[in-house]
Write a protein that holds these residues in place. Structure first.
Motif, mmCIF file in Angstrom:
data_model
loop_
_atom_site.group_PDB
_atom_site.id
_atom_site.type_symbol
_atom_site.label_atom_id
_atom_site.label_comp_id
_atom_site.label_asym_id
_atom_site.label_seq_id
_atom_site.Cartn_x
_atom_site.Cartn_y
_atom_site.Cartn_z
ATOM 1 N N UNK A 100 0.803 -1.322 -0.052
ATOM 2 C CA UNK A 100 0.047 0.043 -0.037
ATOM 3 C C UNK A 100 0.911 1.276 0.114
ATOM 4 N N UNK A 101 0.479 2.162 1.042
ATOM 5 C CA UNK A 101 1.318 3.354 0.851
ATOM 6 C C UNK A 101 2.924 3.518 1.231
ATOM 7 N N UNK A 102 3.222 2.257 1.552
ATOM 8 C CA UNK A 102 4.805 2.097 1.901
ATOM 9 C C UNK A 102 5.224 2.284 0.627
ATOM 10 N N UNK A 103 4.440 2.289 -0.427
ATOM 11 C CA UNK A 103 5.109 2.472 -1.899
ATOM 12 C C UNK A 103 5.577 3.876 -1.886
ATOM 13 N N UNK A 104 5.141 4.776 -1.350
ATOM 14 C CA UNK A 104 5.281 5.958 -1.335
ATOM 15 C C UNK A 104 6.546 6.425 -1.093
ATOM 16 N N UNK A 105 7.533 5.669 -0.334
ATOM 17 C CA UNK A 105 8.751 5.768 0.173
ATOM 18 C C UNK A 105 9.672 5.719 -1.249
ATOM 19 N N UNK A 106 9.406 4.745 -1.839
ATOM 20 C CA UNK A 106 10.195 4.783 -3.304
ATOM 21 C C UNK A 106 10.023 5.846 -4.023
ATOM 22 N N UNK A 107 8.757 6.618 -4.233
ATOM 23 C CA UNK A 107 8.518 7.679 -4.761
ATOM 24 C C UNK A 107 9.319 8.839 -4.106
ATOM 25 N N UNK A 108 9.301 9.036 -2.789
ATOM 26 C CA UNK A 108 10.032 10.081 -2.357
ATOM 27 C C UNK A 108 11.426 9.869 -2.468
ATOM 28 N N UNK A 109 12.191 8.681 -2.331
ATOM 29 C CA UNK A 109 13.453 8.711 -2.553
ATOM 30 C C UNK A 109 13.766 8.917 -4.324
ATOM 31 N N UNK A 110 12.768 8.658 -5.257
ATOM 32 C CA UNK A 110 13.123 9.011 -6.489
ATOM 33 C C UNK A 110 13.214 10.565 -6.609
ATOM 34 N N UNK A 337 14.315 6.204 20.483
ATOM 35 C CA UNK A 337 14.171 5.118 19.343
ATOM 36 C C UNK A 337 13.871 5.674 17.963
ATOM 37 N N UNK A 338 12.895 6.644 17.990
ATOM 38 C CA UNK A 338 12.899 7.721 16.670
ATOM 39 C C UNK A 338 12.484 6.567 15.464
ATOM 40 N N UNK A 339 11.505 5.838 15.693
ATOM 41 C CA UNK A 339 10.929 5.147 14.606
ATOM 42 C C UNK A 339 10.518 5.825 13.381
ATOM 43 N N UNK A 340 10.953 5.776 12.149
ATOM 44 C CA UNK A 340 10.529 6.459 10.967
ATOM 45 C C UNK A 340 10.017 5.377 9.910
ATOM 46 N N UNK A 341 9.424 5.620 9.015
ATOM 47 C CA UNK A 341 8.837 4.983 8.014
ATOM 48 C C UNK A 341 7.708 5.243 7.284
ATOM 49 N N UNK A 342 6.691 4.212 7.249
ATOM 50 C CA UNK A 342 5.450 4.270 6.669
ATOM 51 C C UNK A 342 4.452 2.999 6.929
ATOM 52 N N UNK A 343 3.176 3.442 6.921
ATOM 53 C CA UNK A 343 2.184 2.459 7.087
ATOM 54 C C UNK A 343 1.602 2.131 5.592
ATOM 55 N N UNK A 344 0.752 1.093 5.609
ATOM 56 C CA UNK A 344 0.094 1.020 4.250
ATOM 57 C C UNK A 344 -1.026 0.187 4.398
ATOM 58 N N UNK A 345 -2.049 0.728 3.480
ATOM 59 C CA UNK A 345 -3.370 -0.310 3.282
ATOM 60 C C UNK A 345 -3.776 -0.431 1.878
ATOM 61 N N UNK A 346 -4.219 -1.447 1.422
ATOM 62 C CA UNK A 346 -5.043 -1.451 0.242
ATOM 63 C C UNK A 346 -6.160 -2.040 0.749
ATOM 64 N N UNK A 347 -7.303 -2.336 -0.087
ATOM 65 C CA UNK A 347 -8.584 -3.023 0.315
ATOM 66 C C UNK A 347 -8.185 -4.216 1.043
ATOM 67 N N UNK A 348 -6.999 -4.904 0.776
ATOM 68 C CA UNK A 348 -7.155 -6.449 1.278
ATOM 69 C C UNK A 348 -5.787 -6.556 2.101
#
Length: 638
Positions: A100-110, A337-348
């Motif tokens: 899901x939206x974890x995909x956004x991290x690849x967009x931000x890196x790009x 600890x400073x956790x960073x990253x992303x969560x993600x959700x599709x319909x499934x």
């Protein structure tokens, strides 16, 4: 119950020891009494216990969990089956899940790769980089920039139903065409309000494609996946056959059986969520992000760029974690600890990708099925509480808090919402209430909080924090949650609250039902009424029928599963909108007839005339409801 209380008491005591014994060490997870997250056997025993029963209870057919510490994948395990019928087990190295939206991290890196090269500027009008359409100039002199997009402060309304995730390949458009077709309204001035936006993220992906001269999917493949050796990852939809053989199938659960669903197609906003990845590949991506942007000599970002993505960003209040340049800063674990990253959700699928530079740590997990969200959320909280406990010392509420508690009381609605389509109605179910409690505390969304600073609150029996903001007039205007500052809850007027809306709809339904029951009971009398009186009664029937049908069709439409609503607007919801138009017209006609009832002395006695007028009031109130929530027309994407 006793066992749970004892366990909670013990955990709080352990947390206190962590605080006391670990303060001087400077190492977040090394305190005595805390399980060793680098011990794969310990992690496996904990995750097995937290996951297996939850997956059965919530009908999640497949899942994967991976934990990395100090550059080593200490635990990676699949649960369930990627193919239920063929009993093909999940393989953490090769099985693909939809993050899901974890995909956004690849967009931000790009995006940041092109910023490094001087080909993109974070602070210029994004229209400079668009070729076939332009972002609307809703706020003259205040253009949208890539910095706004990376921090979710571009000011776009949200939208999803009917177009975000589709099942038919024929509905996939080229990225520039889909973004032009589905362009949302700009409802906030840029840079002022966080409001999570899939569309804006997809726009950033289109800009990457325009500036690089490469298709976005190809760009990510060449400049991230291939560089890091991520051989089981792709943005391509549908998946190439070689990868599709390893894809965890999508299922729903009906009548005790798993039923396969179509592959979710997110390509119309692909850079926001179209990836399919394996846990093994996500560990390679994590290694690069935790190692200054490089892995095994292959670099995707410069160290200073990664620092910029974490150090810069946006927050409504610096006392709670905000959002970096793309990375979400989470509130898991103790300070440091400073956790960073992303969560993600599709319909499934429901997923999480969390990193900590302080601990050189990664947690990736993804689950599928109708109960995937519950499995993910339960494991997330339990995992961080177990391996990175956060002290939560008891706090005595300020004795004088009752004097100012009233300023916080009210209903609040998320800034991540639609405004120009019927999806605006979702604000009614995404809202929260804030109430003053005895004992000088606040109840926020069902959880008690205690004041710990100026407009700052902490969970009474936990560690979560809430920061309120005041408007220019000094009144409380909204609040943000620590670790989820990609949206803000703003103070809603009473007519946007569930209580008011429920009351209005209940009154409309009851009034319409009584009209039809009265008609059935007095059918003979109705047929013998004089023409003027019969017209007035007919107006009541004409208002009651579409009103009841609106309520019935709306309930049926909104009862559909999420994946169905994301794919297409159900016919029942479209019929509800037709009924709203008819009911609105009938309300106007009914009001006209109410004037005639009083003017011409129709019916015998005051009560029948008053009853007719009260129905007009309800009908006109519903007309306002239809108009306010964009139901007088077909305001949706499909």
């Amino acid at each position: 119950m006793v066992a749970k209380l004892n366990r909670g008491w013990c955990r709080r005591m352990a947390s206190a020891l962590v605080l006391l014994l670990g303060a001087g060490a400077g190492v977040v997870g090394a305190a005595p009494g805390v399980p060793d997250v680098s011990d794969g056997a310990v992690v496996e025993a904990f995750v097995d216990g937290a996951v297996k029963a939850q997956m059965r209870a919530h009908h999640s057919p497949s899942g994967v969990v991976a934990v990395m510490k100090d550059g080593e994948l200490v635990f990676a395990k699949g649960y369930g089956y990627i193919d239920v019928e063929r009993r093909i087990s999940v393989d953490p190295a090769t099985s693909l899940f939809r993050p899901g939206s974890i995909s956004k991290l690849f967009t931000w890196v790009s995006v940041m790769q092109l910023v490094e090269q001087g080909r993109l500027d974070l602070d210029v009008d994004v229209n400079r980089y668009l070729e076939t359409f332009q972002v609307a100039d809703t706020w003259p002199g205040q253009p949208v920039t890539l910095r706004h997009i990376l921090t979710h402060t571009a000011g776009f309304e949200d939208g999803a139903l009917g177009f975000l995730i589709v099942h038919d390949q024929a509905r996939i458009l080229p990225l520039n065409e889909s973004l032009a077709k589905y362009q949302p309204e700009r409802v906030y001035a840029p840079g002022e309000q966080v409001a999570y936006s899939n569309w804006a993220t997809a726009l950033a992906g289109l800009i990457v494609a325009n500036v690089s001269g490469e298709n976005f999917n190809d760009y990510v493949q060449r400049h991230i996946f291939d560089v890091l050796g991520m051989t089981h990852s792709s943005f391509v939809e549908p998946l190439p056959p070689a990868l599709d053989a390893h894809m965890a199938k999508s299922y729903t659960h009906r009548q005790g059986r798993y039923e396969e669903l179509p592959y979710e197609l997110v390509s119309n906003v692909g850079p926001a969520g179209a990836a399919a990845v394996s846990a093994g590949d996500m560990s390679l991506f994590a290694r690069a992000l935790l190692n200054g942007g490089a892995y095994r000599g292959q670099r995707i970002l410069a160290p200073e760029t990664l620092r910029q993505m974490l150090d810069e960003g946006f927050s409504h209040d610096p006392r709670v974690r905000g959002v970096g340049l793309g990375f979400i800063k989470y509130a898991y674990g103790p300070d440091g600890l400073d956790v960073f990253g992303h969560g993600g959700a599709t319909g499934v699928f429901k997923s999480h990708f969390g990193l900590s530079r302080a601990e050189n740590f990664m947690l990736f997990l993804s689950f599928s099925g109708p109960g995937a969200g519950a499995v993910r959320d339960n494991l997330l909280k339990a995992f961080y509480d177990e391996f990175f406990p956060r002290p939560s010392p008891a706090i005595e509420p300020p004795a004088d808090f009752a004097e100012r508690s009233g300023q916080y009381v009210g209903n609040y609605v998320t800034s991540r919402s639609a405004h120009s389509t019927f999806e605006a109605l979702l604000r009614l179910v995404s809202g929260t209430s804030v109430e003053a409690l005895p004992g000088n505390t606040l109840m926020i969304a069902g959880t008690p909080y205690v004041e710990v600073g100026d407009k700052l609150f902490r969970e009474v029996d936990g560690v979560e924090r809430v920061a309120f903001q005041a408007g220019e007039d000094g009144d409380i205007s909204g609040y943000v949650l620590d670790g989820t500052q990609v949206m803000r809850f703003y103070r809603a007027p009473f007519w946007e609250t569930r209580g008011f809306t429920t009351g209005l709809l209940a009154a409309a339904g009851l009034a319409a039902a009584l009209v039809l029951l009265r008609l059935a009971y007095q059918w003979r009398r109705y047929r013998t009424l004089p023409a003027p009186a019969r017209r007035a009664e007919t107006a009541s029937i004409a208002l009651a029928v579409p009103t009841l049908l609106f309520l019935v069709f709306s309930a049926l439409g909104l009862s559909a599963e999420l994946h169905e609503l994301l794919n297409a607007i159900p016919l029942t919801l479209k019929l509800a909108m037709v009924c709203a138009i008819l009911a609105g017209l009938a309300a106007l006609y009914h009001a006209w007839q109410s004037l005639a009832v009083w003017r011409d002395g129709l019916f015998e006695g005051t009560w029948p005339r008053l009853r007719h007028s009260l129905l007009s009031v309800v009908g006109l109130a519903m007309l306002w409801f239809y108009s306010y929530w964009n139901l007088l027309g077909f305001y949706y994407y499909d």
